[in-house]
Motif scaffolding. Structure first.
Motif, PDB file in Angstrom:
ATOM      1  N   PRO A  76      36.753  39.426 -49.176  1.00  0.00           N
ATOM      2  CA  PRO A  76      37.180  38.103 -48.709  1.00  0.00           C
ATOM      3  C   PRO A  76      38.076  38.185 -47.475  1.00  0.00           C
ATOM      4  O   PRO A  76      37.979  37.352 -46.568  1.00  0.00           O
ATOM      5  N   GLN A  77      38.961  39.175 -47.418  1.00  0.00           N
ATOM      6  CA  GLN A  77      39.845  39.329 -46.256  1.00  0.00           C
ATOM      7  C   GLN A  77      39.038  39.631 -44.996  1.00  0.00           C
ATOM      8  O   GLN A  77      39.379  39.149 -43.897  1.00  0.00           O
ATOM      9  N   MET A  78      37.972  40.404 -45.143  1.00  0.00           N
ATOM     10  CA  MET A  78      37.126  40.714 -43.993  1.00  0.00           C
ATOM     11  C   MET A  78      36.375  39.472 -43.519  1.00  0.00           C
ATOM     12  O   MET A  78      36.228  39.241 -42.313  1.00  0.00           O
ATOM     13  N   ARG A  79      35.930  38.645 -44.466  1.00  0.00           N
ATOM     14  CA  ARG A  79      35.248  37.389 -44.093  1.00  0.00           C
ATOM     15  C   ARG A  79      36.198  36.457 -43.335  1.00  0.00           C
ATOM     16  O   ARG A  79      35.822  35.836 -42.339  1.00  0.00           O
ATOM     17  N   GLU A  80      37.413  36.375 -43.830  1.00  0.00           N
ATOM     18  CA  GLU A  80      38.409  35.539 -43.166  1.00  0.00           C
ATOM     19  C   GLU A  80      38.692  36.038 -41.743  1.00  0.00           C
ATOM     20  O   GLU A  80      38.857  35.251 -40.811  1.00  0.00           O
ATOM     21  N   PHE A  81      38.742  37.355 -41.593  1.00  0.00           N
ATOM     22  CA  PHE A  81      38.973  37.973 -40.286  1.00  0.00           C
ATOM     23  C   PHE A  81      37.857  37.595 -39.311  1.00  0.00           C
ATOM     24  O   PHE A  81      38.115  37.183 -38.168  1.00  0.00           O
ATOM     25  N   VAL A  82      36.614  37.727 -39.771  1.00  0.00           N
ATOM     26  CA  VAL A  82      35.467  37.389 -38.919  1.00  0.00           C
ATOM     27  C   VAL A  82      35.496  35.916 -38.544  1.00  0.00           C
ATOM     28  O   VAL A  82      35.292  35.545 -37.383  1.00  0.00           O
ATOM     29  N   GLU A  83      35.770  35.067 -39.520  1.00  0.00           N
ATOM     30  CA  GLU A  83      35.818  33.623 -39.277  1.00  0.00           C
ATOM     31  C   GLU A  83      36.919  33.284 -38.266  1.00  0.00           C
ATOM     32  O   GLU A  83      36.715  32.493 -37.328  1.00  0.00           O
ATOM     33  N   LEU A  84      38.072  33.905 -38.433  1.00  0.00           N
ATOM     34  CA  LEU A  84      39.210  33.610 -37.570  1.00  0.00           C
ATOM     35  C   LEU A  84      38.938  33.962 -36.119  1.00  0.00           C
ATOM     36  O   LEU A  84      39.291  33.204 -35.211  1.00  0.00           O
ATOM     37  N   TYR A  85      38.287  35.106 -35.903  1.00  0.00           N
ATOM     38  CA  TYR A  85      38.157  35.600 -34.537  1.00  0.00           C
ATOM     39  C   TYR A  85      36.801  35.335 -33.883  1.00  0.00           C
ATOM     40  O   TYR A  85      36.650  35.615 -32.679  1.00  0.00           O
ATOM     41  N   THR A  86      35.829  34.809 -34.624  1.00  0.00           N
ATOM     42  CA  THR A  86      34.526  34.555 -34.003  1.00  0.00           C
ATOM     43  C   THR A  86      34.048  33.116 -34.145  1.00  0.00           C
ATOM     44  O   THR A  86      33.056  32.739 -33.524  1.00  0.00           O
ATOM     45  N   ALA A  87      34.726  32.305 -34.953  1.00  0.00           N
ATOM     46  CA  ALA A  87      34.240  30.945 -35.205  1.00  0.00           C
ATOM     47  C   ALA A  87      34.154  30.112 -33.932  1.00  0.00           C
ATOM     48  O   ALA A  87      33.259  29.265 -33.783  1.00  0.00           O
ATOM     49  N   ASP A  88      35.061  30.342 -32.984  1.00  0.00           N
ATOM     50  CA  ASP A  88      35.072  29.544 -31.757  1.00  0.00           C
ATOM     51  C   ASP A  88      34.153  30.107 -30.673  1.00  0.00           C
ATOM     52  O   ASP A  88      34.023  29.503 -29.605  1.00  0.00           O
ATOM     53  N   SER A  89      33.541  31.252 -30.938  1.00  0.00           N
ATOM     54  CA  SER A  89      32.647  31.860 -29.942  1.00  0.00           C
ATOM     55  C   SER A  89      31.309  31.136 -29.966  1.00  0.00           C
ATOM     56  O   SER A  89      30.716  30.944 -31.029  1.00  0.00           O
ATOM     57  N   ASN A  90      30.825  30.760 -28.793  1.00  0.00           N
ATOM     58  CA  ASN A  90      29.623  29.936 -28.744  1.00  0.00           C
ATOM     59  C   ASN A  90      28.322  30.702 -28.545  1.00  0.00           C
ATOM     60  O   ASN A  90      27.255  30.107 -28.474  1.00  0.00           O
ATOM     61  N   ASN A  91      28.397  32.031 -28.421  1.00  0.00           N
ATOM     62  CA  ASN A  91      27.167  32.824 -28.339  1.00  0.00           C
ATOM     63  C   ASN A  91      27.431  34.235 -28.844  1.00  0.00           C
ATOM     64  O   ASN A  91      28.585  34.625 -29.072  1.00  0.00           O
ATOM     65  N   ALA A  92      26.361  34.993 -29.014  1.00  0.00           N
ATOM     66  CA  ALA A  92      26.472  36.326 -29.614  1.00  0.00           C
ATOM     67  C   ALA A  92      27.331  37.251 -28.770  1.00  0.00           C
ATOM     68  O   ALA A  92      28.120  38.046 -29.299  1.00  0.00           O
ATOM     69  N   HIS A  93      27.199  37.183 -27.448  1.00  0.00           N
ATOM     70  CA  HIS A  93      27.984  38.054 -26.574  1.00  0.00           C
ATOM     71  C   HIS A  93      29.477  37.797 -26.750  1.00  0.00           C
ATOM     72  O   HIS A  93      30.276  38.728 -26.892  1.00  0.00           O
ATOM     73  N   GLU A 134      28.332  40.239 -40.602  1.00  0.00           N
ATOM     74  CA  GLU A 134      28.952  39.041 -41.168  1.00  0.00           C
ATOM     75  C   GLU A 134      29.065  37.948 -40.103  1.00  0.00           C
ATOM     76  O   GLU A 134      28.967  36.747 -40.415  1.00  0.00           O
ATOM     77  N   ALA A 135      29.244  38.358 -38.861  1.00  0.00           N
ATOM     78  CA  ALA A 135      29.336  37.411 -37.750  1.00  0.00           C
ATOM     79  C   ALA A 135      27.969  36.988 -37.228  1.00  0.00           C
ATOM     80  O   ALA A 135      27.876  36.226 -36.263  1.00  0.00           O
ATOM     81  N   GLY A 136      26.905  37.506 -37.850  1.00  0.00           N
ATOM     82  CA  GLY A 136      25.552  37.136 -37.443  1.00  0.00           C
ATOM     83  C   GLY A 136      24.984  37.968 -36.314  1.00  0.00           C
ATOM     84  O   GLY A 136      23.978  37.591 -35.700  1.00  0.00           O
ATOM     85  N   LEU A 137      25.594  39.117 -36.040  1.00  0.00           N
ATOM     86  CA  LEU A 137      25.132  39.979 -34.957  1.00  0.00           C
ATOM     87  C   LEU A 137      24.164  41.039 -35.480  1.00  0.00           C
ATOM     88  O   LEU A 137      24.226  41.438 -36.648  1.00  0.00           O
ATOM     89  N   ASN A 138      23.298  41.488 -34.600  1.00  0.00           N
ATOM     90  CA  ASN A 138      22.319  42.515 -34.940  1.00  0.00           C
ATOM     91  C   ASN A 138      22.930  43.892 -34.664  1.00  0.00           C
ATOM     92  O   ASN A 138      22.867  44.403 -33.548  1.00  0.00           O
ATOM     93  N   ALA A 139      23.555  44.457 -35.688  1.00  0.00           N
ATOM     94  CA  ALA A 139      24.257  45.734 -35.541  1.00  0.00           C
ATOM     95  C   ALA A 139      23.558  46.821 -36.344  1.00  0.00           C
ATOM     96  O   ALA A 139      23.154  46.600 -37.489  1.00  0.00           O
ATOM     97  N   GLN A 140      23.443  48.009 -35.742  1.00  0.00           N
ATOM     98  CA  GLN A 140      22.818  49.154 -36.405  1.00  0.00           C
ATOM     99  C   GLN A 140      23.615  50.420 -36.129  1.00  0.00           C
ATOM    100  O   GLN A 140      24.255  50.557 -35.083  1.00  0.00           O
ATOM    101  N   TYR A 141      23.541  51.342 -37.081  1.00  0.00           N
ATOM    102  CA  TYR A 141      24.133  52.660 -36.863  1.00  0.00           C
ATOM    103  C   TYR A 141      23.375  53.354 -35.722  1.00  0.00           C
ATOM    104  O   TYR A 141      22.166  53.201 -35.563  1.00  0.00           O
ATOM    105  N   GLN A 142      24.107  54.169 -34.964  1.00  0.00           N
ATOM    106  CA  GLN A 142      23.491  54.971 -33.907  1.00  0.00           C
ATOM    107  C   GLN A 142      24.012  56.403 -33.968  1.00  0.00           C
ATOM    108  O   GLN A 142      25.214  56.635 -34.024  1.00  0.00           O
TER     109      GLN A 142
END
Length: 375
Positions: free
Chosen positions: A50-67, A119-127
Motif C-alpha cells: 500500500p505504501q508503494m501504491r501511495e508513492f506512485v499515486e503521489l508522484y505520478t498522478a499529475d503527469s499527463n503522459n508516460a514520459h 503500477e504507474a502503467g508504464l511498460n517496464a522490463q528487466y534488462q
C-alpha cells in the motif's frame, strides 16, 4: 593431444532433469528439493505494498503522459526530498524490501523500479547488461560481473534505461531484455550465493534449484549449482552441472574455469590441461582481452603495441565504436592524424549513446585542429 583428449571433453552420459535434481548429500544427510518447504515460500518479488501504491499515486498522478510519469517517478525515487534511494552492492531483496529499506543493489533496484513503473502503467522490463570481462596484466580473467537494470518502452517505441548504478560505456559488451522469471531466478541465485558464503549450503542449494525452476536456461545458475555440489564433495554432480552450463553457453568462461578447479581437486591432469587450453583459446579469441592489452600498452605509452592490440580487437568486434575510437587514439599518438580522423569519425557512426558520440566529436575536433595547424 586434442585427439587423445577428445573423450575428456565429452559430458558425462547422464543429464540433469529439473523434475529429479540430484539430492544434496551433506554430513550424512540427504536433502531433496521440496517446493512446499517453508524455505521456499513465495517472497512476492514484485509485490506492491500500500505504501508503494501511495508513492506512485503521489508522484505520478499529475503527469499527463508516460514520459512525464517516468521522469517524475525516477526523480522521486532518487531525489533527496522523496525516497532518496541509495546504492548498496549488498542490498539484495524484493521490490518491497528495497523500497522500505531505501537502499538497493542493481538487481533489487530493478525489482523495485519494475514494480513501481508497472503500477504507474508504464511498460517496464528487466534488462541484462553484459559486462566486458576483465583480465590481469598477465592475461587471466579477474571476474565475471552481472548487471541488471530496467528498460521502459514508450508507445512511440522510444526506450529509456533506468539504473541505480550505471555502468561506464566502456564496461558494456551488450544488452538483452529479460523475462520476469529470469529476474526471479537471479533473485534466488543471489540468496543462494549469500547463503553459501555464510556456510549454509543446504539453504543455498534449495534456493538455487528454485531459481533453476524459474529459468533453467541461465548457464550461470548451473555453474553455481555445480559449486554447491563441489562444496559437498559430490564431484560427479558438480561436473555434470558445469557441462550443462556449457551446453547452454559453450563460451561460459566460469564453467570452464570451474572444470579446471574440479579436475585439479581430483587429480585428473589430462582433463585439467584440456580445459586450461580451452580457456586460453577462448581468451585469445575474445576481443575484450585484446582491448585490455591495448589499454595496458596505452598506459605504458607503447602506442604501436596499443594500435596493434586495438586493431585485433576491432577486427573481431567491428561494430564496437569504443574499440574503433581506442584504435584512433593510438593512431593519433603515433602521429598518423589522417588515420586517427578516419577512425574517430567511424567510431561516431558506430556509437550507440549520445554522450559517447559527443565525447568522440570533441576528440575529432582536436584532431582536425591539429591537422589544420600542420598545413
Amino acid at each position: 593431444m586434442l585427439t587423445v583428449l577428445a573423450g575428456c571433453a565429452a559430458a558425462p552420459q547422464w543429464a540433469f532433469d529439473l523434475r529429479n535434481v540430484p539430492p544434496l548429500k551433506l554430513d550424512g544427510q540427504i536433502h531433496s528439493y521440496d517446493p512446499d518447504s517453508p524455505d521456499l515460500r513465495d517472497p512476492g518479488i514484485l509485490e506492491v505494498t500500500p505504501q508503494m501504491r501511495e508513492f506512485v499515486e503521489l508522484y505520478t498522478a499529475d503527469s499527463n503522459n508516460a514520459h512525464n510519469k517516468l521522469i517524475s517517478l525516477h526523480r522521486a525515487i532518487k531525489g533527496q526530498g522523496a525516497l532518496a534511494m541509495q546504492y548498496d552492492p549488498f542490498a539484495d531483496g524484493t521490490a518491497a524490501q528495497a523500497f522500505g529499506r531505501g537502499s538497493a543493489n542493481c538487481l533489487s533496484y530493478a525489482h523495485m523500479f519494475t514494480a513501481l513503473a508497472r503500477e504507474a502503467g508504464l511498460n517496464a522490463q528487466y534488462q541484462w547488461m553484459e559486462v566486458r570481462p576483465e583480465w590481469h596484466r598477465m592475461g587471466e580473467r579477474v571476474a565475471v560481473r552481472l548487471h541488471v537494470n530496467v528498460q521502459v518502452k514508450m508507445r512511440d517505441s522510444t526506450e529509456y534505461m533506468v539504473d541505480i548504478d550505471p555502468l561506464n560505456r566502456n564496461e558494456v559488451a551488450g544488452a538483452r531484455l529479460m523475462s520476469d522469471r529470469e529476474g526471479f531466478a537471479l533473485y534466488y541465485n543471489n540468496l543462494a550465493m549469500s547463503a553459501l558464503a555464510d556456510d549454509k549450503p543446504v539453504y543455498a542449494w534449495k534456493q538455487l534449484v528454485r531459481g533453476l525452476h524459474e529459468a533453467p536456461g541461465l548457464s550461470q545458475l548451473w555453474v553455481n549449482l555445480g559449486a554447491i555440489y563441489r562444496y559437498a564433495g559430490q564431484y560427479d554432480e558438480a561436473e555434470q552441472a558445469y557441462f550443462h552450463a556449457l551446453e547452454i553457453d559453450n563460451g561460459d568462461r566460469s564453467a570452464m574455469n570451474n572444470l579446471v578447479v574440479l579436475y585439479e581437486l581430483q587429480g585428473r591432469s589430462n582433463e585439467q590441461s584440456y580445459w586450461e587450453e580451452r580457456l586460453e583459446r577462448y581468451r585469445n579469441l575474445n576481443p575484450y582481452y585484446h582491448a585490455s592489452l591495448g589499454d595496458a600498452a596505452m598506459e605504458e605509452e607503447d602506442w604501436g603495441a596499443a594500435y596493434d592490440h586495438y586493431t585485433k580487437a576491432a577486427k573481431m568486434q567491428p561494430d564496437d565504436g569504443l574499440l574503433i575510437y581506442s584504435k584512433g587514439l593510438a593512431a593519433h599518438q603515433l602521429g598518423d592524424v589522417a588515420e586517427a580522423e578516419r577512425l574517430v569519425s567511424r567510431a561516431i557512426e558506430k556509437a550507440s549513446f549520445q554522450v559517447e558520440k559527443q565525447r568522440y566529436r570533441v576528440q575529432l575536433k582536436i584532431i582536425r585542429e591539429e591537422q589544420a595547424a600542420a598545413l
